[in-house]
Structure formats: structure tokens, C-alpha cells
Design an enzyme around this catalytic site. Structure first.
Site, PDB file in Angstrom:
ATOM      1  N   GLY A  10       0.831  -1.205   0.000  1.00  0.00           N
ATOM      2  CA  GLY A  10       0.000   0.000   0.000  1.00  0.00           C
ATOM      3  C   GLY A  10       0.864   1.253   0.000  1.00  0.00           C
ATOM      4  O   GLY A  10       2.097   1.178  -0.088  1.00  0.00           O
ATOM      5  N   PHE A  11       0.214   2.382   0.108  1.00  0.00           N
ATOM      6  CA  PHE A  11       0.933   3.664   0.049  1.00  0.00           C
ATOM      7  C   PHE A  11       1.933   3.795   1.207  1.00  0.00           C
ATOM      8  O   PHE A  11       3.151   3.879   0.993  1.00  0.00           O
ATOM      9  CB  PHE A  11      -0.095   4.805   0.042  1.00  0.00           C
ATOM     10  CG  PHE A  11       0.431   6.117   0.536  1.00  0.00           C
ATOM     11  CD1 PHE A  11       1.555   6.702  -0.032  1.00  0.00           C
ATOM     12  CD2 PHE A  11      -0.185   6.767   1.605  1.00  0.00           C
ATOM     13  CE1 PHE A  11       2.053   7.918   0.446  1.00  0.00           C
ATOM     14  CE2 PHE A  11       0.303   7.967   2.085  1.00  0.00           C
ATOM     15  CZ  PHE A  11       1.425   8.539   1.511  1.00  0.00           C
ATOM     16  N   ILE A  12       1.462   3.759   2.442  1.00  0.00           N
ATOM     17  CA  ILE A  12       2.387   3.934   3.580  1.00  0.00           C
ATOM     18  C   ILE A  12       3.282   2.704   3.715  1.00  0.00           C
ATOM     19  O   ILE A  12       4.488   2.814   3.948  1.00  0.00           O
ATOM     20  CB  ILE A  12       1.614   4.195   4.895  1.00  0.00           C
ATOM     21  CG1 ILE A  12       0.752   5.453   4.757  1.00  0.00           C
ATOM     22  CG2 ILE A  12       2.588   4.354   6.069  1.00  0.00           C
ATOM     23  CD1 ILE A  12      -0.171   5.723   5.945  1.00  0.00           C
ATOM     24  N   ASP A  31       0.251  -8.892   1.600  1.00  0.00           N
ATOM     25  CA  ASP A  31      -0.719  -7.926   1.064  1.00  0.00           C
ATOM     26  C   ASP A  31      -1.704  -8.682   0.182  1.00  0.00           C
ATOM     27  O   ASP A  31      -1.291  -9.563  -0.590  1.00  0.00           O
ATOM     28  CB  ASP A  31       0.020  -6.854   0.243  1.00  0.00           C
ATOM     29  CG  ASP A  31      -0.791  -5.576   0.095  1.00  0.00           C
ATOM     30  OD1 ASP A  31      -0.325  -4.517   0.527  1.00  0.00           O
ATOM     31  OD2 ASP A  31      -1.909  -5.647  -0.474  1.00  0.00           O
ATOM     32  N   GLY A  36      -3.758  -2.071  -2.323  1.00  0.00           N
ATOM     33  CA  GLY A  36      -2.313  -2.012  -2.590  1.00  0.00           C
ATOM     34  C   GLY A  36      -2.006  -2.563  -3.975  1.00  0.00           C
ATOM     35  O   GLY A  36      -2.873  -3.157  -4.609  1.00  0.00           O
ATOM     36  N   THR A  95     -12.440  -6.782   7.336  1.00  0.00           N
ATOM     37  CA  THR A  95     -10.994  -6.686   7.082  1.00  0.00           C
ATOM     38  C   THR A  95     -10.292  -6.061   8.270  1.00  0.00           C
ATOM     39  O   THR A  95      -9.266  -6.556   8.750  1.00  0.00           O
ATOM     40  CB  THR A  95     -10.743  -5.817   5.825  1.00  0.00           C
ATOM     41  OG1 THR A  95     -11.394  -6.424   4.728  1.00  0.00           O
ATOM     42  CG2 THR A  95      -9.264  -5.669   5.529  1.00  0.00           C
ATOM     43  N   ALA A 117      -1.264   0.213  12.929  1.00  0.00           N
ATOM     44  CA  ALA A 117      -1.517   1.523  12.324  1.00  0.00           C
ATOM     45  C   ALA A 117      -2.979   1.878  12.556  1.00  0.00           C
ATOM     46  O   ALA A 117      -3.878   1.297  11.946  1.00  0.00           O
ATOM     47  CB  ALA A 117      -1.200   1.483  10.834  1.00  0.00           C
ATOM     48  N   TYR A 149     -15.442   2.854  10.300  1.00  0.00           N
ATOM     49  CA  TYR A 149     -13.973   2.773  10.218  1.00  0.00           C
ATOM     50  C   TYR A 149     -13.362   3.173  11.567  1.00  0.00           C
ATOM     51  O   TYR A 149     -12.494   2.474  12.106  1.00  0.00           O
ATOM     52  CB  TYR A 149     -13.488   3.708   9.105  1.00  0.00           C
ATOM     53  CG  TYR A 149     -11.991   3.764   8.929  1.00  0.00           C
ATOM     54  CD1 TYR A 149     -11.280   2.637   8.532  1.00  0.00           C
ATOM     55  CD2 TYR A 149     -11.292   4.950   9.149  1.00  0.00           C
ATOM     56  CE1 TYR A 149      -9.899   2.694   8.360  1.00  0.00           C
ATOM     57  CE2 TYR A 149      -9.924   5.022   8.976  1.00  0.00           C
ATOM     58  CZ  TYR A 149      -9.226   3.889   8.579  1.00  0.00           C
ATOM     59  OH  TYR A 149      -7.869   3.954   8.424  1.00  0.00           O
ATOM     60  N   LYS A 153     -11.317   0.658  14.099  1.00  0.00           N
ATOM     61  CA  LYS A 153      -9.937   0.954  14.514  1.00  0.00           C
ATOM     62  C   LYS A 153      -9.844   1.103  16.034  1.00  0.00           C
ATOM     63  O   LYS A 153      -8.838   0.740  16.641  1.00  0.00           O
ATOM     64  CB  LYS A 153      -9.434   2.220  13.813  1.00  0.00           C
ATOM     65  CG  LYS A 153      -9.054   1.983  12.345  1.00  0.00           C
ATOM     66  CD  LYS A 153      -7.769   1.173  12.230  1.00  0.00           C
ATOM     67  CE  LYS A 153      -7.352   0.985  10.774  1.00  0.00           C
ATOM     68  NZ  LYS A 153      -6.070   0.273  10.645  1.00  0.00           N
TER      69      LYS A 153
END
Ligand code: UDP
Length: 325
Positions: A10-12, A31, A36, A95, A117, A149, A153
Site C-alpha cells: 500500500g501507500f504507507i 498484502d 495495494g 478486514t 496503524a 472505520y 480501529k
């Protein structure tokens, strides 16, 4: 050291992998390539210390296997982006909940530390300037998908603290505040890559709401070293750390600055939240972190100004436009 990075494509995650490889570490990426993509790792493809495994972090057996002979896990695999969460709420919840549960259990069984994260979204509508890690969460009704979301988290965080307290797992949480940089894509809603792509195409920049909402954008290159430092610093474990910048900007001003940096002929248009996200969407008016805890623990100090951030994203987008043309 050898690390497992879930969501490493993914990005980060891809920036974290590059950081670890530069340090001389070995990296195993797990992944599912949903949001991603392998091309995020293009700069390190074929690296002798990098292995890419395609699979779901929500499957305990898969994570246990990927975490064999590993010294620590960075858990970044998650459903992200407002559009993705609103379009696929059940899949996103599953997920984000099951992924963390299985990564925590794998870390416990392997006896290795893990970093979760998390997100500034957990503060919800708390718009106090300078949010601290123990501040209250202020959320809307759970019937609204928009909060699922943040809810997931927060449960992920609670699971992490339980594993730390009850099993002695070396576990740490980072709350990321609008992390941005090259390779972030706008498809799932993130504002900066959307504005940059719109400006480079001379299309209108779409400011949602009246544009007075405030965010602090932090460069991914400032964030990933702090993630590594917090995982490896045992005294940091057992709690959460805000990671973000201290340079607030309204979304309207962000649009103006993107236009200035790109020299675009674009106009700015405002789009009602209901048209952007559907009826009943509630946005955060302001989200500004206090990162004292991360600064005191691991010396976290973002170096990129907003101007440099915008310039780096514009340069990366221009380079990728050149490579496809
Ligand atoms: N936003 C916007 N135009 C866009 C995409 C997003 O004005 O094309 C707004 C969004 O409503 C929010 C802010 O920009 O107020 C930041 O959005 P993003 O999804 O990047 O991060 P968030 O802070 O919501 O997690």
C-alpha cells in the site's frame, strides 16, 4: 532484523518497506493487493532482502506462516479511504477487525512485537486543537456507516492494549493524521492526490462542504521512521502515539496552494457533502494533533513543510504522468 509488513504494497506500507530495506533489514510483505499494488514496490522489486506474499492478514494461518523467523510485525493492512468504507462497509469492517485480531494472535504465538496503524479518525468529531492520545472520542450513531472505520480501529486498539496487558505482548499503536506523499492515490477519497490530479489535468478542484474544515498533512517520509522507532523501543509499548504535522490548513486553502504550485488553470468548485458522500455524512471540522508523546519518546519531529509536501506530490504525479505518456 527481519520484519513482516502487512499492507506492505500500500501507500504507507511501501514507503515503510523502502525505509527498512535502506536500513539493511529484511522485509516480508503480506498484502492481498486489494487497494495495494505491486507497482508501489517498483523501486525495490527484486531486492534480495524483500519477499512479497499475496494473502489476507485476516487468516491466522497465513499470518503465522509469513511471520516465521520474523522479529516484529507492522500491521498496516486495512480497508482505507472514505469512498471504500462507504461503498463496502461490511467488507471493510471484517478486514479491519479480523486482520488485527489475527496479527495480534500471530505476534503472541511467535513472541514478537507488533505495531498497529490506527487513525486520527478514532477521535471522531472531537475538534479540540491539539488532540492528545487520552482525549475523548466523539462519534455519531453507529447506524451511520461513516463511523464504522473509526469504530473498527478503536476496537483494534482495544484488542492491542488487551494483548499487551494480558499476554505481555510488545504492542504499540500509532494514530496517523492525514499522512500524504508520493504514490498515494485519490481513488478512495484522499484529498491531496485528488487535488493534485485535478490541477494537473486543469479540471476543477472539488472542495467538499465549504472548505473551512482544517487538517494537518504529514509527509510519509516523516512518519515511517517514527513507526520503526516506536516498534523497536520497548518502553514505548502498551499505548498510542499521534503522528502528524503541526501545520494546519483549511481544505479551501489547500486547493489554492495546489493550484499555485502547479500553475494550473483549474477553478475551485464546492460540492455539498451529500453529493460527495451521500446523505447524512458528517465531516470533522478540525483535526490537529498534539504529538508531544511521540516527540518525547522517540524524537518525532516532522521536517517537511506543507509547501514541500505539495511540491513532492506534484513532482511524483508529473513523473508518473510522463512515464505513462
Ligand atoms: N475532501 C475534499 N475534496 C475531495 C476529497 C476530500 O474537499 O476531493 C475533503 C474531505 O471531505 C475532508 C478533507 O478533504 O474534509 C480530507 O479528506 P481525506 O479523505 O483526505 O481525509 P480525512 O481527513 O477525511 O480522513
Amino acid at each position: 532484523m527481519r520484519y513482516l509488513v502487512t499492507g506492505g504494497a500500500g501507500f504507507i506500507g511501501s514507503h515503510l518497506c523502502e525505509h527498512l530495506l535502506r536500513r539493511g533489514d529484511e522485509v516480508v510483505v503480506l498484502d492481498d493487493l486489494s487497494t495495494g499494488a505491486e507497482h508501489n514496490l517498483a523501486a525495490v522489486t527484486g531486492h534480495p532482502r524483500l519477499r512479497l506474499r499475496t494473502g489476507s492478514a485476516a487468516e491466522l494461518g497465513t499470518v503465522l506462516d509469513a511471520a516465521r523467523d520474523v522479529d516484529g510485525i507492522f500491521h498496516l493492512a486495512a480497508a482505507v479511504g472514505v469512498f471504500a468504507i462507504l461503498d463496502h462497509p461490511l467488507r471493510s469492517l471484517r478486514t479491519n477487525l479480523h486482520g488485527t485480531e489475527s496479527v495480534l494472535e500471530a505476534a503472541r504465538q511467535r513472541g514478537i512485537p507488533m505495531l498497529l496503524a490506527s487513525t486520527s479518525e478514532v477521535y471522531g468529531k472531537n475538534d479540540k486543537p491539539g488532540l492528545r492520545e487520552e482525549d475523548d472520542r466523539v462519534l455519531g450513531a453507529p447506524q451511520r456507516n461513516r463511523w464504522s472505520y473509526a469504530d473498527a480501529k478503536a476496537i483494534d486498539e482495544a484488542l492491542t492494549y488487551c494483548y499487551h496487558r494480558e499476554f505481555g505482548l510488545g504492542a504499540v499503536v500509532v494514530r496517523l493524521f492525514n499522512t500524504v506523499g508520493p504514490r498515494q492515490r485519490g481513488h478512495y477519497g484522499m484529498v491531496l492526490p485528488r487535488f493534485v490530479a485535478q490541477a494537473l489535468a486543469n479540471e476543477p478542484l472539488t472542495v467538499f462542504g465549504d472548505g473551512s474544515q482544517v487538517r494537518c498533512f504529514c509527509h510519509v517520509d516523516d512518519v515511517v521512521p517514527a513507526m520503526h522507532a516506536l516498534l523497536t523501543e520497548e518502553s514505548a509499548h502498551g499505548t498510542a502515539y499521534n503522528l502528524g504535522s503541526a501545520e494546519p490548513v483549511s481544505i479551501r486553502e489547500l486547493a489554492e496552494r495546489v493550484i499555485a504550485v502547479t500553475g494550473s488553470a483549474s477553478e475551485i468548485v464546492t460540492v455539498p457533502y451529500s453529493a460527495a458522500y451521500g446523505p447524512g455524512y458528517e465531516d470533522m471540522t478540525s483535526r490537529i494533533p498534539d504529538c508531544t508523546r511521540a516527540r518525547e519518546r522517540v524524537g518525532f519531529a516532522p521536517r517537511h513543510s506543507l509547501e514541500q509536501i505539495i511540491e513532492s506530490v506534484v513532482a511524483a504525479n508529473r513523473a508518473s504522468l510522463r512515464s505513462v505518456s
